[in-house]
Design a protein around this motif. Structure first.
Motif, short mmCIF file in Angstrom:
data_model
loop_
_atom_site.label_atom_id
_atom_site.label_comp_id
_atom_site.label_asym_id
_atom_site.label_seq_id
_atom_site.Cartn_x
_atom_site.Cartn_y
_atom_site.Cartn_z
N GLU A 1 60.24 0.94 62.20
CA GLU A 1 59.74 1.77 63.30
C GLU A 1 58.69 2.76 62.81
O GLU A 1 57.95 3.32 63.62
N SER B 1 64.25 -2.51 68.74
CA SER B 1 65.47 -1.90 68.22
C SER B 1 66.55 -1.77 69.28
O SER B 1 67.70 -2.13 69.07
N TYR C 1 63.31 9.76 60.97
CA TYR C 1 63.88 8.51 60.44
C TYR C 1 65.39 8.60 60.39
O TYR C 1 66.12 7.72 60.86
N HIS D 1 67.11 8.49 63.84
CA HIS D 1 67.17 7.17 64.46
C HIS D 1 68.16 6.25 63.75
O HIS D 1 68.84 5.46 64.38
N LEU D 2 68.22 6.41 62.43
CA LEU D 2 69.18 5.59 61.68
C LEU D 2 70.62 5.99 62.04
O LEU D 2 71.46 5.14 62.35
N THR E 1 64.84 0.71 61.32
CA THR E 1 64.39 2.10 61.38
C THR E 1 63.19 2.30 60.44
O THR E 1 62.25 3.03 60.76
N LYS F 1 71.70 4.78 65.48
CA LYS F 1 72.00 3.35 65.53
C LYS F 1 73.38 3.06 64.93
O LYS F 1 74.20 2.36 65.51
#
Lengths: 641, 641
Positions: free
Chosen positions: B395, B325, B403, B406-407, B392, B410
């Motif tokens: 992952e 990622s 979740y 992290h999304l 994501t 990004k």
């Protein structure tokens, strides 16, 4: 070792020394207040504590009973308490002990038999250090009820809720109060710690058992810091071996320093959490912290506990901090900078004088500014320290931790400036790296010599002398970890900020730390009074101080890199571009450091899982309980059954 | 409004739509699994949950029963549950409700009668949004036991612990699942919210009651942000009134911006904590968060709860994040910068072409690079968004919150670069403040026009059209708050980073936000499916994103100040000194910002006291309990009674 007499009373724990000329009336009153039982005669329970306040100490107090001392001062008393009293005290303080299932849980008297190593009536369950901590707490929270002054001393004013002990101390009626050593245990500890040839690390668990968590964490940190320095020291040695006089190679060290100081602090947080979990202080709740003895205010009800205690409005404290303490600190910082500038000017004059007329006399002149500056700094440090303590006391913090934080912060900022301002000036204003290196070496070596003398030789000599002369064995006053941490902080500063221009610094600091461990251990065991234990979960505000230093280290190392000839060679034409790049990279590194600190968990995973499981279990257990079985909640809810 | 049938069942809560051609065998199996009772037929208690796993959903499922829809798709089902089932679900989820004493406490079934507004068998105690949240949770945690695939679909693999619903969704067997609106309550809410002439703020409590805490916090933040912009907007208006064309005065705005963005974020934290406390989500424990539906792994035992659930080793996830990622995101960022540089080059060419030969044709050429760039950016955004979601998901985060974080991270980084890189380039590389101001104005005004059209006019038009044509009233898919927050984040960026050179920006954003509130409210009530509520305690990672933006704002504003003619006038000879001063002041401000963030408590004092009191009470209550009355603890301790 703890001895228990047949009737369940513990051996003497704490010594209370009153002034020899204390009036009898006063002594009698104090002893009565200390011995006083709960009004209803029963044991101290949480419910009663909420109802019947101020609570009573219920301690056992006896005169020292030694002929020699009694002649000099008849007012020395030994304090202890029954096991049951100590156990309820442990509950009040929320001490964590190991439970039957191996987890650490807050001790409660009613569940005492479910804790590991609880046998019979609790003999040996609490360590002596814990018992002493409990006694200290009970003494310090012994508060005036309706007395308007200390009997016999009309000028020693009291008001409801005022800590009696504190007033006695401030009026010099009580001289001191300290915990007793345990000769046998101390002998075993000192053998393990520093007497036998060391093949292993320090016996941290034993240190913690005898001296408490706060001191054990200090020694753990000192050891950790020393270990962390080893790679830097090796690198420094290698460097000296090969190109001792090549100042230009320092870029490599600056980069290494940058990474090193961030990494070791992150890892220490995890180490410290592991130790604190193991010792049961990590998840100890801070909510129930009692006000510190020196705290005063109008008696009211604490909004959290509902207990009666002195209250002091927060806005008044804030006003004192921001309108008096802060300007004072800033003024002192300004003064310190001003003195430094005078020193540099004086040095300039001396140099000029010498250049004009290089005789022996003018050469002596060269040393005068440095000597004057050193003396002035010492004097300023001393005065400032007193002022900082006075101001922080006057700010009237409710919690001991808050008091400590404000004191440490004040002293830290001033010491930082005193120690590093001249180095910053040399490095970044004068941009004279050779002079910087000389100054750094001088500072480190002289401070180390002084340190060796004060901390290793002097104590040894004192003890020898004492033994020879058969002096009365009254130990020196206990010393807190404040100055020790401050010393480590300044050493960390020398290393992380400037060691790239003088890589041998790490070697010097490693040597210094090793002797420091031994001399500190020796001092703690032989010279000083035993300190009261302090159930700390981490090194507190010092962690923050070290982190702040590592942020500053990023800035200085980036600047040093930007100033280096190799880097300058890449920007032959434009100073401006070099600077832009330096600033950009520095910002990137700062951002990176914060991201790393954010991403790396402060507590190792297995401990986080353990803590989460405990939380989960108690939640599940609570779900299964009908609320009406909790008396406090029922009373608050005011619900009929 | 919640209607309850006589036998204690709740009215339909959630709609589950399966594909019209789903095999009968599959439908029958799914319904059986959803309706399944606990194996021992009793109610669901914590102890049983630990013993008998996977647990059963025990839901009530009925076909839609409407003639019209059944012809098109016979596989639409309405899901609900008994009151008792919902209440035990609320307990499992740890929902906080108001207790008899006015404090917020975690709901437990056994103590249900001690909660405020709990009457009879619990009718009306849980809001409809809460019931729907519980049903959703039960559906999502419906896991395969020994099925190897979905009956009737051999390719839809299942394994013990896999979420059934998730597999059905990924294989397109289940089309969607959404909560039902409550027409009457919605009507009341929308009247209060946006239909009547507004003399007050938004009805946040009603919004929270109907849509849940997550959405209510979004609207609270939108309102707060708008209010916070008002002083900036007024200042901007005043400024335009007097010296519109004087770019040199922006230093004042830059300083104001600096302070403004730090202060409003600190205050918002406190506002948000107040709201979350009031709504009972502030102290809701996060420990018991169930794995998200998409999470897969080998079935094992959760180390915290001891429950059976899929486990996935953390190091694998870390490898995926850091080795796949992260490089992907960095590559995309590089690409985005590359495209930007091409755009600037193309613009240079077009300008050159026009300068050489200024005809109408070449003048048209001037617009082409901008148009191409805008289109490319949109396409890149779209592709990146899909890629980010895919990565994501891949992952394989255990928690929904993880979740989401992290999304968001990004998407945020990429959008930030796309929106601001060109402005940064113009401001600091080209140092063309006039162009910067033009670009900022263009960006804001066009985005606002598009926004007005897409968010205000389009929904209105759609609804009118729908009403006219008497279309089937299937609402649009619900929309999360992700894009709304992203929009606010970018607006906050325009304001805090660059509005000093274009003070009218704040006015534009205020206007935009006001229409945003109305159009978002209209959309939520009329256009979209009702979203599942989300018991959030704060705006989550967005707080962090806004804080990061405010740190960047300090850097940009300091640089803008350093670049201003007034400041330059102080350093007529030395660019170097100017830069040193700028960097020094910027570092000082950054340090100051962190100190302020550290000193200002995130939770207002009265709430901290309330929380501490609750903690204290439950500790006191626990002390009074014998440990053997907690069944879970006893079992863990393995102790004999």
């Amino acid at each position: 070792m703890m001895k228990v007499s047949g009737n369940g009373f513990c051996s003497p724990l704490v010594v209370v020394v009153l002034s020899p000329d204390t009036k009898e009336e006063t002594v009698a009153w104090l002893l009565r207040r200390m011995r006083e039982k709960q009004q209803d005669g029963g044991t101290l329970t949480g419910l009663l504590m909420i109802k019947d306040l101020p609570k009573s100490a219920e301690l056992l107090v006896d005169p020292l009973g030694s002929k020699v001392e009694e002649k000099e001062n008849p007012n020395i008393f030994l304090v202890t308490a029954s096991w049951q009293r100590l156990l309820t005290g442990a509950e009040d303080l929320g001490l964590f002990k190991e439970f039957n299932d191996g987890s650490m849980r807050s001790f409660t008297f009613i569940n005492r038999h479910n804790f590991k190593e609880f046998h019979g009536d609790g003999d040996g369950f609490l360590s002596m250090a814990e018992c002493q901590y409990i006694i200290k707490h009970e003494l310090e929270t012994l508060r005036a009820k309706d007395e308007t002054h200390v009997p016999g001393y009309a000028q020693a004013k009291l008001y409801p809720g005022k800590s009696i002990i504190r007033r006695l101390q401030s009026k010099k009626i009580m001289i001191q109060m300290f915990p007793l050593h345990d000769k046998e245990e101390l002998k075993r500890l000192s053998f393990k710690w520093y007497k036998k040839v060391k093949t292993s690390l320090q016996p941290l668990d034993n240190i913690r058992h005898y001296f408490g968590e706060g001191l054990a964490l200090y020694f753990a940190f000192l050891e950790y810091f020393t270990m962390a320095l080893v790679p830097l020291a090796l690198l420094g040695l290698l460097y000296c071996q090969f190109d001792w006089e090549n100042y230009d190679k320092y870029v490599f060290f600056a980069v290494f320093n940058l990474i090193w100081c961030t990494v070791i602090l992150e890892l220490w947080k995890r180490c410290s959490a592991s130790l604190a979990y193991h010792w049961g202080t990590l998840s100890r709740k801070k909510v129930f912290e009692e006000p510190r003895p020196g705290f005063h205010g109008i008696l009211g009800f604490n909004p959290v506990t509902g207990r009666e205690e002195p209250l002091y409005p927060n806005y008044k404290r804030q006003l004192r901090i921001y309108l008096v303490s802060l300007p004072f600190v800033l003024l002192c910082l300004y003064l310190s900078l001003y003195v430094m500038m005078i020193y540099f000017q004086m040095e300039g004059w001396a140099l000029m004088l010498y250049d004009k007329d290089p005789t022996f006399c003018t050469k002596l002149f060269l040393y005068i500014p440095g000597i004057i500056y050193a003396v002035v700094i010492e004097i300023m440090n001393l005065i400032y320290r007193y002022a900082a303590e006075f101001l922080t006391e006057w700010e009237n913090h409710r919690l001991e931790s808050s008091y400590q934080n404000h004191l440490v912060l004040k002293v830290l900022v001033f010491n930082f400036l005193n120690c590093f301002a001249s180095l910053f000036y040399i490095a970044f204003i004068m941009q004279d790296l050779v002079l910087l290196r000389q100054n750094l070496a001088t500072l480190l070596i002289t401070s180390q010599i002084i340190n060796q003398f004060m901390e290793a030789f002097l104590p040894y000599w004192l003890q020898r002398g004492r033994n020879k002369m058969m002096m009365m064995e009254i130990p020196l006053n206990e010393q807190g970890t404040f100055d020790d941490y401050l010393e480590l902080f300044l050493l960390f500063g020398y290393i992380s900020l400037f060691s790239s221009v003088y890589p041998l610094a790490a070697v010097l600091v490693v040597l210094n730390n090793i002797t420091e461990i031994y001399s500190d251990a020796f001092k703690m065991c032989n010279l000083y009074k035993r300190p009261f234990s302090d159930p700390a979960a981490n090194i507190g505000i010092w962690q923050l101080a070290f982190e702040a230093m590592s942020v500053i280290a990023i800035v200085t190392n980036c600047t040093l890199i930007g100033m280096s000839p190799q880097v300058r060679a890449y920007f032959p034409d434009s100073e401006m571009h070099l600077m832009l790049w330096t600033v950009a990279i520095e910002h990137g590194l700062l951002a990176f450091k914060f991201i790393v600190a954010f991403l790396v968990p402060d507590i190792p995973k297995h401990i986080r899982i353990n803590l989460a499981r405990l939380d989960f279990e108690s939640m599940e257990a609570l779900k299964k309980k009908k609320m009406f079985e909790f008396p406090v909640m029922r009373r608050v809810a005011g619900e009929k059954e």
